[in-house]
Design a protein around this motif. Sequence first.
Motif, PDB file in Angstrom:
ATOM      1  N   UNK A   1      -6.990  -5.123   8.599  1.00 25.60           N
ATOM      2  CA  UNK A   1      -6.801  -4.586   9.949  1.00 25.60           C
ATOM      3  C   UNK A   1      -6.578  -3.074   9.867  1.00 25.60           C
ATOM      4  N   UNK A   2      -7.542  -2.319   9.300  1.00 30.32           N
ATOM      5  CA  UNK A   2      -7.329  -0.885   9.055  1.00 30.32           C
ATOM      6  C   UNK A   2      -7.447  -0.004  10.288  1.00 30.32           C
ATOM      7  N   UNK A   3      -7.853  -0.569  11.416  1.00 36.60           N
ATOM      8  CA  UNK A   3      -8.010   0.239  12.619  1.00 36.60           C
ATOM      9  C   UNK A   3      -6.719   0.908  13.063  1.00 36.60           C
ATOM     10  N   UNK A   4      -5.583   0.254  12.796  1.00 42.54           N
ATOM     11  CA  UNK A   4      -4.302   0.839  13.207  1.00 42.54           C
ATOM     12  C   UNK A   4      -4.047   2.168  12.496  1.00 42.54           C
ATOM     13  N   UNK A   5      -4.317   2.226  11.210  1.00 43.87           N
ATOM     14  CA  UNK A   5      -4.081   3.481  10.491  1.00 43.87           C
ATOM     15  C   UNK A   5      -5.047   4.566  10.956  1.00 43.87           C
TER      16      UNK A   5
ATOM     17  N   UNK B   1       6.310   2.381  13.668  1.00 42.70           N
ATOM     18  CA  UNK B   1       6.413   1.755  14.990  1.00 42.70           C
ATOM     19  C   UNK B   1       5.341   0.678  15.140  1.00 42.70           C
ATOM     20  N   UNK B   2       4.116   0.969  14.672  1.00 42.94           N
ATOM     21  CA  UNK B   2       3.038  -0.024  14.727  1.00 42.94           C
ATOM     22  C   UNK B   2       3.421  -1.262  13.929  1.00 42.94           C
ATOM     23  N   UNK B   3       3.946  -1.071  12.716  1.00 40.79           N
ATOM     24  CA  UNK B   3       4.296  -2.192  11.845  1.00 40.79           C
ATOM     25  C   UNK B   3       5.380  -3.063  12.464  1.00 40.79           C
ATOM     26  N   UNK B   4       6.319  -2.424  13.138  1.00 41.28           N
ATOM     27  CA  UNK B   4       7.439  -3.161  13.726  1.00 41.28           C
ATOM     28  C   UNK B   4       7.035  -3.874  15.012  1.00 41.28           C
ATOM     29  N   UNK B   5       6.144  -3.258  15.785  1.00 36.94           N
ATOM     30  CA  UNK B   5       5.880  -3.759  17.133  1.00 36.94           C
ATOM     31  C   UNK B   5       4.585  -4.559  17.280  1.00 36.94           C
TER      32      UNK B   5
ATOM     33  N   UNK C   1       4.373  11.258   3.751  1.00 37.18           N
ATOM     34  CA  UNK C   1       2.942  11.054   3.530  1.00 37.18           C
ATOM     35  C   UNK C   1       2.698   9.840   2.641  1.00 37.18           C
ATOM     36  N   UNK C   2       3.467   9.705   1.555  1.00 36.77           N
ATOM     37  CA  UNK C   2       3.313   8.561   0.662  1.00 36.77           C
ATOM     38  C   UNK C   2       3.747   7.260   1.337  1.00 36.77           C
ATOM     39  N   UNK C   3       4.834   7.319   2.109  1.00 36.46           N
ATOM     40  CA  UNK C   3       5.283   6.120   2.820  1.00 36.46           C
ATOM     41  C   UNK C   3       4.235   5.675   3.841  1.00 36.46           C
ATOM     42  N   UNK C   4       3.604   6.637   4.502  1.00 34.79           N
ATOM     43  CA  UNK C   4       2.501   6.302   5.407  1.00 34.79           C
ATOM     44  C   UNK C   4       1.370   5.612   4.659  1.00 34.79           C
ATOM     45  N   UNK C   5       1.050   6.105   3.451  1.00 36.74           N
ATOM     46  CA  UNK C   5      -0.030   5.506   2.680  1.00 36.74           C
ATOM     47  C   UNK C   5       0.288   4.071   2.272  1.00 36.74           C
ATOM     48  N   UNK C   6       1.562   3.783   2.015  1.00 34.99           N
ATOM     49  CA  UNK C   6       1.936   2.403   1.689  1.00 34.99           C
ATOM     50  C   UNK C   6       1.694   1.495   2.888  1.00 34.99           C
ATOM     51  N   UNK C   7       2.115   1.936   4.055  1.00 32.92           N
ATOM     52  CA  UNK C   7       1.895   1.125   5.255  1.00 32.92           C
ATOM     53  C   UNK C   7       0.401   1.015   5.566  1.00 32.92           C
ATOM     54  N   UNK C   8      -0.322   2.068   5.276  1.00 29.99           N
ATOM     55  CA  UNK C   8      -1.773   2.022   5.460  1.00 29.99           C
ATOM     56  C   UNK C   8      -2.398   1.007   4.504  1.00 29.99           C
ATOM     57  N   UNK C   9      -1.914   0.963   3.248  1.00 31.09           N
ATOM     58  CA  UNK C   9      -2.410  -0.024   2.290  1.00 31.09           C
ATOM     59  C   UNK C   9      -2.131  -1.440   2.766  1.00 31.09           C
ATOM     60  N   UNK C  10      -0.977  -1.637   3.390  1.00 32.38           N
ATOM     61  CA  UNK C  10      -0.602  -2.949   3.910  1.00 32.38           C
ATOM     62  C   UNK C  10      -1.582  -3.415   4.985  1.00 32.38           C
ATOM     63  N   UNK C  11      -1.868  -2.568   5.977  1.00 30.23           N
ATOM     64  CA  UNK C  11      -2.767  -2.991   7.054  1.00 30.23           C
ATOM     65  C   UNK C  11      -4.200  -3.124   6.544  1.00 30.23           C
ATOM     66  N   UNK C  12      -4.583  -2.319   5.525  1.00 32.39           N
ATOM     67  CA  UNK C  12      -5.931  -2.447   4.961  1.00 32.39           C
ATOM     68  C   UNK C  12      -6.084  -3.764   4.213  1.00 32.39           C
TER      69      UNK C  12
END
Length: 456
Positions: A162-166, A216-220, A147-158
């Motif tokens: 580009x927050x639509x991906x999260x 997967x989103x971050x990588x691809x 959950x926390x790792x997801x939030x870090x990746x979410x912070x990155x896209x925000x």
Amino acid sequence: MTTPPRPWRTEFAATLTLAWPLVATNLAQALVGATDVAMLGRLGPDTLAAATLGLNLYLVFLVFGMGLTTAAVPMIARERGARPHAVRDIRRTVRQTIWVAATLCIPSWILLWQAEPILVHLLDQDPALAHEAARFVRAVMWGMLPSLAFLVLRAFVAALERPGWSLVVMVGLLSVNAALNWMLIFGHAGFPALGLLGSGMASSIANGLSFVAMAIVIVCARPFRRYHLLGRFWRPDWPRYRAVWTLGLPIAITLGFESTVFIAAVFLMGLLGTVPLAAHAIAIQIASVTFMVPLGIAQAATVRVGLASGRGDRAGIGRAGWAAFAIGEGFMVLTALLLVLAPQLLIGIILDVDAPANAPVVALAISLLAVAAVFQVVDGAQVIGAGMLRGLGDTTVPMLFAAIGYWGIGIGVGAWLAFARGWGGVGIWTGLATGLAVVSVLMIARWHARERLGLG
């Protein structure tokens, strides 16, 4: 003829464009918890009360971790504001924030494994409820790291705006979590009926899958591939690791003060009995859903203020903060009216309001929502004010504001009204509203004085 620039209109549009996917993501995240509560509510008030105890103990640790990972947003935004193509610095921030999250999870798991003695001996809760709550905690706690790792990746896209991906991933999490709860709580699709334990297992599995999907989103996905965020992830970067702790720890403590004051309210409600505890669970779930909107706007404010701060744009900093504040407060006034005018409609989403056995819970929940309507406005003001200040990298003094407002005033006034003055659950919620009002005034006053204080 050249159209004259309209910086305020541009800022409002940019804030709304960034904020709405963040708001929608927050709402989806809140609906994950609301789905759990709604399904467990069908098993009766005792199960709902046990779930509330267990979930709130788990949230003490999860929210602290959320505060640490929040540091990634202003760090990335200011790096982008200073250098739009700061790939290496952004990659360092993301990687080391995940390292920080992993560091926190180890002691958190050790403590959460002892949930039952903590609830019984430290917090003086009912042993039967504590036993069931501990079974839930031992299942749900494994979802903390993903959950926390997801939030870090979410912070990155925000921070990259580009927050639509999260949002897409979170909607998927909502669907998966609902399906898993349906199967594991009630025993559908060939699975055993595990009740409260099944709900905890469902949450952990769903959180793990959400992190995998976001990775997967971050990588691809094309906008993110060039950052190579997950490559050579094992390499340490101690200066950036310490920088995340330096900025994130005050945020974590601030969120900890805010969340634990509500969690303390849960345990105070537990001392008043099962009916107040169940009514609190319903009312706080409804208030939490509405809170997701100003929270998303605050996240957008952090990004927009951080970008302007990185550019050294003093006027842009002011526009970014005040635009977010106006949008968020306008929404919270509307939600306050809804809580006053249609409380039974909202309560009926979670509990059968027509069942005679539920009448005491419904009556108290209506009273609590009336108080919640009052603190909707100040709650929105304090969270957006905190987000504005984070965009400037200002986290330590807001932490002190939170300590004073939430614990020195909020829980103190609430306990006094509830037990010394005999107000019961309404007194606890009145104290919470008072503390939130104090914090909101302090946050906005500091923002107003930002240039005199040398912030940003």
